[in-house]
Motif scaffolding. Structure first.
Motif, PDB file in Angstrom:
ATOM      1  N   THR A 151     -27.421  -9.789  17.625  1.00  0.00           N
ATOM      2  CA  THR A 151     -26.098  -8.539  18.023  1.00  0.00           C
ATOM      3  C   THR A 151     -26.675  -7.681  18.720  1.00  0.00           C
ATOM      4  OG1 THR A 151     -27.446  -8.102  15.562  1.00  0.00           O
ATOM      5  CG2 THR A 151     -25.310  -9.257  15.669  1.00  0.00           C
ATOM      6  N   PRO A 152     -25.924  -6.829  19.616  1.00  0.00           N
ATOM      7  CA  PRO A 152     -26.249  -5.506  19.919  1.00  0.00           C
ATOM      8  C   PRO A 152     -27.278  -4.255  19.590  1.00  0.00           C
ATOM      9  CG  PRO A 152     -23.999  -6.327  20.609  1.00  0.00           C
ATOM     10  CD  PRO A 152     -24.572  -7.248  19.689  1.00  0.00           C
ATOM     11  N   PRO A 153     -27.575  -4.185  19.598  1.00  0.00           N
ATOM     12  CA  PRO A 153     -28.361  -2.957  18.934  1.00  0.00           C
ATOM     13  C   PRO A 153     -27.661  -1.652  18.887  1.00  0.00           C
ATOM     14  CG  PRO A 153     -30.305  -3.041  21.094  1.00  0.00           C
ATOM     15  CD  PRO A 153     -28.241  -4.791  20.940  1.00  0.00           C
ATOM     16  N   PRO A 154     -27.748  -0.646  17.878  1.00  0.00           N
ATOM     17  CA  PRO A 154     -27.052   0.288  18.239  1.00  0.00           C
ATOM     18  C   PRO A 154     -27.280   1.317  19.068  1.00  0.00           C
ATOM     19  CG  PRO A 154     -28.198  -0.025  16.183  1.00  0.00           C
ATOM     20  CD  PRO A 154     -28.113  -0.911  17.098  1.00  0.00           C
ATOM     21  N   PRO A 155     -26.828   1.988  19.818  1.00  0.00           N
ATOM     22  CA  PRO A 155     -27.253   3.121  20.491  1.00  0.00           C
ATOM     23  C   PRO A 155     -28.576   4.269  20.286  1.00  0.00           C
ATOM     24  CG  PRO A 155     -25.004   3.443  20.366  1.00  0.00           C
ATOM     25  CD  PRO A 155     -25.788   2.698  20.053  1.00  0.00           C
ATOM     26  N   TRP A 156     -29.211   4.516  20.745  1.00  0.00           N
ATOM     27  CA  TRP A 156     -30.049   5.856  20.543  1.00  0.00           C
ATOM     28  C   TRP A 156     -28.952   6.845  20.567  1.00  0.00           C
ATOM     29  CZ3 TRP A 156     -34.654   5.968  18.074  1.00  0.00           C
ATOM     30  CH2 TRP A 156     -35.109   4.860  17.493  1.00  0.00           C
ATOM     31  N   GLU A 157     -29.355   8.112  19.744  1.00  0.00           N
ATOM     32  CA  GLU A 157     -28.768   9.169  20.151  1.00  0.00           C
ATOM     33  C   GLU A 157     -28.894  10.163  18.715  1.00  0.00           C
ATOM     34  OE1 GLU A 157     -24.429   8.110  18.144  1.00  0.00           O
ATOM     35  OE2 GLU A 157     -23.877   7.001  19.326  1.00  0.00           O
ATOM     36  N   LEU A 198     -38.018   7.166  18.026  1.00  0.00           N
ATOM     37  CA  LEU A 198     -37.519   7.373  19.188  1.00  0.00           C
ATOM     38  C   LEU A 198     -39.080   6.987  20.077  1.00  0.00           C
ATOM     39  CD1 LEU A 198     -35.157   7.007  22.150  1.00  0.00           C
ATOM     40  CD2 LEU A 198     -36.565   9.973  22.146  1.00  0.00           C
ATOM     41  N   ILE A 199     -39.976   8.119  18.956  1.00  0.00           N
ATOM     42  CA  ILE A 199     -41.133   8.320  19.597  1.00  0.00           C
ATOM     43  C   ILE A 199     -42.335   7.597  19.235  1.00  0.00           C
ATOM     44  CG2 ILE A 199     -43.153   9.244  21.004  1.00  0.00           C
ATOM     45  CD1 ILE A 199     -40.849   9.353  22.605  1.00  0.00           C
ATOM     46  N   ARG A 200     -42.978   6.396  19.663  1.00  0.00           N
ATOM     47  CA  ARG A 200     -44.030   5.811  18.883  1.00  0.00           C
ATOM     48  C   ARG A 200     -45.480   6.498  18.341  1.00  0.00           C
ATOM     49  NH1 ARG A 200     -44.418  -0.671  20.703  1.00  0.00           N
ATOM     50  NH2 ARG A 200     -42.379  -0.333  20.954  1.00  0.00           N
ATOM     51  N   ARG A 201     -45.789   7.075  17.386  1.00  0.00           N
ATOM     52  CA  ARG A 201     -46.854   7.014  16.771  1.00  0.00           C
ATOM     53  C   ARG A 201     -46.758   9.441  17.326  1.00  0.00           C
ATOM     54  NH1 ARG A 201     -51.192   2.856  18.321  1.00  0.00           N
ATOM     55  NH2 ARG A 201     -50.353   1.127  16.735  1.00  0.00           N
ATOM     56  N   GLN A 238     -32.031  -1.751  26.943  1.00  0.00           N
ATOM     57  CA  GLN A 238     -32.163  -2.334  25.485  1.00  0.00           C
ATOM     58  C   GLN A 238     -30.238  -3.145  25.386  1.00  0.00           C
ATOM     59  OE1 GLN A 238     -32.718  -0.548  21.642  1.00  0.00           O
ATOM     60  NE2 GLN A 238     -30.753   0.099  21.452  1.00  0.00           N
ATOM     61  N   ALA A 239     -29.432  -2.440  25.567  1.00  0.00           N
ATOM     62  CA  ALA A 239     -28.321  -3.477  26.120  1.00  0.00           C
ATOM     63  C   ALA A 239     -28.133  -4.908  26.628  1.00  0.00           C
ATOM     64  CB  ALA A 239     -27.424  -2.492  25.784  1.00  0.00           C
ATOM     65  N   THR A 240     -28.869  -5.057  27.337  1.00  0.00           N
ATOM     66  CA  THR A 240     -29.532  -5.840  28.511  1.00  0.00           C
ATOM     67  C   THR A 240     -29.928  -7.807  27.439  1.00  0.00           C
ATOM     68  OG1 THR A 240     -30.488  -5.282  30.002  1.00  0.00           O
ATOM     69  CG2 THR A 240     -30.588  -7.456  29.998  1.00  0.00           C
ATOM     70  N   PRO A 241     -28.205  -8.656  28.213  1.00  0.00           N
ATOM     71  CA  PRO A 241     -28.421  -9.779  26.705  1.00  0.00           C
ATOM     72  C   PRO A 241     -29.142 -10.967  27.980  1.00  0.00           C
ATOM     73  CG  PRO A 241     -26.201  -9.335  28.049  1.00  0.00           C
ATOM     74  CD  PRO A 241     -27.483  -7.897  28.385  1.00  0.00           C
ATOM     75  N   PRO A 243     -34.440  -4.485  21.529  1.00  0.00           N
ATOM     76  CA  PRO A 243     -34.037  -3.100  20.846  1.00  0.00           C
ATOM     77  C   PRO A 243     -35.623  -2.295  21.349  1.00  0.00           C
ATOM     78  CG  PRO A 243     -34.333  -3.887  18.922  1.00  0.00           C
ATOM     79  CD  PRO A 243     -33.862  -5.044  20.205  1.00  0.00           C
ATOM     80  N   CYS A 244     -35.540  -1.134  21.704  1.00  0.00           N
ATOM     81  CA  CYS A 244     -36.574  -0.208  22.529  1.00  0.00           C
ATOM     82  C   CYS A 244     -36.435   1.056  22.175  1.00  0.00           C
ATOM     83  CB  CYS A 244     -35.986  -0.778  23.904  1.00  0.00           C
ATOM     84  SG  CYS A 244     -36.239  -2.252  24.477  1.00  0.00           S
ATOM     85  N   ASN A 245     -38.236   1.650  21.726  1.00  0.00           N
ATOM     86  CA  ASN A 245     -38.056   2.422  21.416  1.00  0.00           C
ATOM     87  C   ASN A 245     -39.462   3.132  22.978  1.00  0.00           C
ATOM     88  OD1 ASN A 245     -40.851   1.414  20.524  1.00  0.00           O
ATOM     89  ND2 ASN A 245     -40.227   2.515  19.197  1.00  0.00           N
ATOM     90  N   LEU A 246     -40.253   4.351  22.622  1.00  0.00           N
ATOM     91  CA  LEU A 246     -40.634   5.306  23.577  1.00  0.00           C
ATOM     92  C   LEU A 246     -41.739   4.995  22.639  1.00  0.00           C
ATOM     93  CD1 LEU A 246     -38.575   7.486  24.961  1.00  0.00           C
ATOM     94  CD2 LEU A 246     -38.155   5.442  26.197  1.00  0.00           C
ATOM     95  N   ASP A 247     -42.654   4.806  23.811  1.00  0.00           N
ATOM     96  CA  ASP A 247     -44.523   5.922  23.856  1.00  0.00           C
ATOM     97  C   ASP A 247     -44.369   6.963  23.573  1.00  0.00           C
ATOM     98  OD1 ASP A 247     -45.216   6.383  26.349  1.00  0.00           O
ATOM     99  OD2 ASP A 247     -46.378   4.762  26.292  1.00  0.00           O
ATOM    100  N   TYR A 248     -45.391   8.189  23.263  1.00  0.00           N
ATOM    101  CA  TYR A 248     -45.136   9.295  23.625  1.00  0.00           C
ATOM    102  C   TYR A 248     -44.783   9.884  24.969  1.00  0.00           C
ATOM    103  CZ  TYR A 248     -49.939   9.717  25.428  1.00  0.00           C
ATOM    104  OH  TYR A 248     -51.548  10.076  25.675  1.00  0.00           O
ATOM    105  N   ARG A 249     -45.173   9.046  25.915  1.00  0.00           N
ATOM    106  CA  ARG A 249     -45.451   9.431  27.740  1.00  0.00           C
ATOM    107  C   ARG A 249     -44.079   8.975  27.933  1.00  0.00           C
ATOM    108  NH1 ARG A 249     -50.064   5.530  28.439  1.00  0.00           N
ATOM    109  NH2 ARG A 249     -48.643   4.272  27.785  1.00  0.00           N
ATOM    110  N   GLY A 250     -42.870   8.345  27.564  1.00  0.00           N
ATOM    111  CA  GLY A 250     -41.980   8.008  27.461  1.00  0.00           C
ATOM    112  C   GLY A 250     -41.728   6.780  28.084  1.00  0.00           C
TER     113      GLY A 250
END
Length: 829
Positions: free
Chosen positions: A236-242, A259-262, A291-294, A386-393
């Motif tokens: 299912t499509p991941p919810p957007p980051w807001e 949003l940022i790992r560690r 992350q919305a790319t199917p 789904p995706c998130n970021l490391d501390y560098r972006g």
């Protein structure tokens, strides 16, 4: 991951008929939730199958005391273990081992988890020794009060304390020591292996289950795939980051991610401030597009990867299906005839083969898990990562199975949907992609026209690779990216037949770290070497460094004053000083790689693969010497480092400039903080720490472990050395992440919403490739049109209370005209 899909009937993730029963699956889920994976039917099947092996090792340990170097408290721990029923203790260790592997923890976490499990069992036996009637009553009451093991344990301890019984909790060191003893016992069985990543001879590793054990509990593998949706893509499509946190609905499990790992408290503060000011809007928007790319599974490639592995075909990137056969043991007479040096050599060769095989077993385990995940996803029309970021972006998928993985996994990915019939331009860029993936005759280093011509000239072989991959193995297995090459060949065949194509084509930066450093310093010498200007064919910075290194090695081979160095230089000359030899050294130089790091890279990339061929009988001897090339790697690392520094100038000064800033801030106990042009704050903070070295008992050598924060003694202040070492790669990575996000935003504005990205690699549908490449270059120009080196100096000065003299002067820029990148055809090619 059993998620209802209204468009496609849900597939059965489980091979076992019993597990298809919903009530049975639910019962197993409850067992795992309350008592962890070792208590599941699959976990118990593994424990039962290898119980006798572990019991034998346990008997030897407890009966003999396993004389040898232990640790403080070693014999006290053995005395506690003597109180156990040995069959029970064997099951405790095996089930805990299964749970630890299933948790996916690194080694330190595994040791802690195992140690805690044993601590709880020791507590139970001490309680029974104190008052067996009380213990039985408390256990019965706890079972009635709570369903989970954790809740019952807490209840027993609480009630026992009120009755006058308590014990001193184990320290983390106690748990680590107990855990390593348990790991040693687990490794005596055929069910577990200790995996050290290829080429890593010092620090990292993890406990894994063998292919044999997994085969005996196939239901356990399948159940792991089902029960870990957080590690597998969602349908299912991941919810957007807001906001700074986001919750993903993964079917049976909802999990919230940052949003940022560690991140640390300091960074969270900056992020909250940026979010409140609206500065995070573009970061959220870009991440949501990515992350919305199917995606969909490329079924023919999945089948090809599976067939290749199971048929035992040797292909780069896949582990061999069979272990390397150890050398035949010498007869007693032959052994007696050897001196101690030759005996040591024979023992080391056998140990090397066993270590190599342990690594292969771990790689097989990972591959089988990936194949199971891909097989499950193949039943759906589309899935998302789904995706998130490391501390560098930098953008990273949260899921284990993702497009950023190696060739065999990435080739299984294709854009979801019906695809598009290729235009003339789309066909052109698909041909370029085919040539890039194959890279036969180093064609990817030639002009686009030459790449297209190579495809046209080798059309018959390409079609054979596409239509009869099982027979055309002599061709496609030699490609630079074998499985991606076959996927591209199949897409090309579809295009020629007028069928829609949905395979992404990718364009990579030329040594992206140096590209960013050259652009931010306007280095007129480095920029042309990394294709930041208009030219008719690609420049080759790796080849340039290799030529410089060759001159240095040749001169060293003539050195009559240092005969040892001359000897090593001649060996290196005989084996060739090529662009491939120095490529990784050049790539990592801009990320602050020094001589030792380059030495380890040469060992991993060149020396270890050759050593493996010797062990496998494919080579008679190691071409770099009996030490498996370690002296040569040490020598070559110095040559490579010197050659790089002679070729690039301003990038080296920029790294030293950043290091000076980091040291100045560390002197005042402050982190390095900067903001990317897209408004994302980056905080680089490395506090002073002291690490404990844990030696695995009975292993040939100790391991310096990446210690858990809970096991780290933190001192005051910032670690100057670590900060200086990390600041340049962190800063450069934050800029390539900013460039990637900007490119995504530009692509979205142009209507390109399906993107395939890996840091400095940019992919889209072939029909949009020409436009996409223009967007990539324009956003590179946009990022570096900001004075990012000047900004970090100003931000650092604003943080400091005094000691301004420690900060460097503003860095002078060169004469390179940044606008040239707008016409740089081969900057991303």
């Amino acid at each position: 991951m059993m998620i209802e899909d209204t468009t496609v009937p849900p597939i059965d993730y489980l091979d076992s008929e019993a597990l298809t029963d919903a009530s049975y699956a639910k019962a197993q889920e409850r067992l795992i939730k309350d008592f962890d994976y070792g208590a599941s039917d699959g976990g118990q099947a593994v424990a039962k199958a290898y119980h006798s092996q572990l019991r034998s090792a346990l008997d030897e340990l407890l009966d003999t005391g396993a004389s040898g170097k232990g640790f403080r408290g070693y014999y006290e721990l053995l005395a506690q273990l003597q109180r156990f029923d040995r069959d029970e203790l064997a099951m405790v260790i095996l089930q805990s081992g299964v749970s630890a592997v299933a948790s996916g923890r690194k080694l330190t976490g595994t040791l802690m988890m195992l140690g805690r499990a044993l601590e709880h069992e020791v507590y139970a036996r001490l309680l029974r020794g104190y008052d067996s009637v009380l213990a039985a009553r408390l256990e019965d009451q706890a079972k009635k009060r709570a369903g989970s093991y954790k809740a019952r344990r807490s209840a027993v301890r609480s009630m026992a304390k009120r009755k006058g019984f308590s014990t001193k909790a184990w320290t983390d060191t106690n748990r680590i020591h107990a855990g390593k003893l348990m790991v040693d016992l687990l490794l005596t069985t055929d069910a577990f292996v200790f995996v050290v990543p290829t080429g890593d001879t010092s620090t990292h590793g993890y406990l894994a289950m063998t292919e044999e054990a997994m085969a005996k509990a196939e239901a356990f593998i399948d159940y792991m795939v089902q029960q870990h949706p957080i590690m597998t893509p969602t349908v299912t499509p991941p919810p957007p980051w807001e906001d700074l946190r986001n919750t993903f609905d993964l079917g049976k499990t909802n999990r919230t991610y940052s949003l940022i790992r560690r991140d640390c408290k300091v960074m969270t503060s900056y992020l909250r401030e940026a979010h409140a000011a609206g500065d995070m809007r573009q970061t959220y928007e870009a991440l949501n597009v990515i992350q919305a790319t199917p995606w969909a599974i490329n079924r023919p490639i999945l089948d090809l990867v599976s067939w290749t592995y199971h048929s035992g075909l040797k292909v780069k990137g896949l582990p061999p299906k069979a272990d390397v056969i150890p050398p035949m043991p010498l007869s007693e007479a032959e052994w007696d005839g050897l001196d101690e040096e030759h005996r040591k050599y024979q023992r080391s060769k056998i140990a090397e083969v066993h270590q190599l095989n342990r690594g292969y077993r771990g790689q097989r385990l990972r591959l089988l898990s990936d194949l199971a995940t891909a097989e499950a996803l193949a039943g759906y029309e589309r899935f998302w990562t789904p995706c998130n970021l490391d501390y560098r972006g930098r953008v990273y998928p949260i899921t284990q199975f993702n497009f950023q993985r190696q060739d065999a996994i990435r080739a299984m990915f294709t854009f979801a949907g019906p695809g598009e019939v290729l235009t003339e331009e789309g066909l052109y860029w698909l041909k370029v992609h085919v040539a890039n993936c194959g890279d036969f005759e180093k064609v990817s280093k030639k002009s686009f026209e030459e790449r297209v011509a190579w495809v046209d000239n080798n059309y018959s072989q390409i079609i054979l690779a596409a239509t009869d991959s099982h027979c055309a193995t002599d061709m496609w297995t030699e490609a630079d990216k074998p499985f991606m090459f076959v996927a591209a060949c199949r897409a090309l065949l579809q295009a020629y037949e007028g069928l829609p194509v949905n395979l992404p084509v990718s364009f990579d930066g030329t040594c992206s770290g140096l590209q960013h450093l050259a652009a931010m310093t306007r280095c007129e010498a480095t920029a042309p070497l990394v294709n930041l200007g208009p030219n008719d064919s690609p420049s080759d910075v790796y080849g340039t460094v290799a030529e410089e290194a060759l001159i240095r090695v040749y001169n060293d081979s003539l050195d009559i004053e240092d005969l040892e160095k001359a000897k090593i230089a001649k060996v290196c000359l005989d084996n060739g000083i090529t662009r491939g030899l120095v490529k990784r050294n050049v790539m990592t130089y801009s990320y602050s790689s020094k001589r030792f790091g380059m030495q380890q890279q040469l060992i991993e990339d060149t020396m270890v693969p050759l050593a493996e061929k010797v062990l496998a009988g494919e080579l008679e001897y190691h071409p770099y010497g009996e030490d498996n090339g370690r002296k040569a790697a040490r020598y070559l690392s110095g040559v490579s480092y010197a050659a790089i520094e002679s070729v690039v100038d301003r990038p080296a000064k920029a790294m030293k400039y950043l290091q000076t800033i980091a040291k100045a801030l560390a002197h005042e106990g402050k982190p390095v903080v900067w903001t990317t042009p897209l408004g994302l704050p980056v905080v680089m903070r490395y506090p002073n720490t002291q690490y404990r070295v844990v030696n695995l008992w009975l292993h040939d050598r100790g391991l310096k472990l990446p210690v858990n924060p809970s096991l780290t003694t933190e001192a005051s202040g910032i670690d100057k050395g670590k900060s200086a070492q990390v600041v340049a790669p962190s800063f450069v990575h934050s800029m390539d992440a900013c460039h990637l996000m900007g490119t995504v935003l530009g692509a979205k504005d142009a209507g390109i919403t399906s993107v395939a990205l890996v840091h400095d690699s940019f992919g889209c549908h072939p029909n949009r490739a020409g436009e996409f490449r223009t967007i990539i270059r324009s956003w590179f120009h946009w990022v570096h049109n900001h004075d990012i080196l000047g900004s970090i100096l100003l931000d650092s000065r604003a943080q400091m209370q005094s000691n301004y003299h420690r900060l460097p002067k503003a860095l002078d820029r060169g004469s390179y005209d940044l606008k040239e990148v707008l016409d740089a055809e081969y900057a991303f090619a």
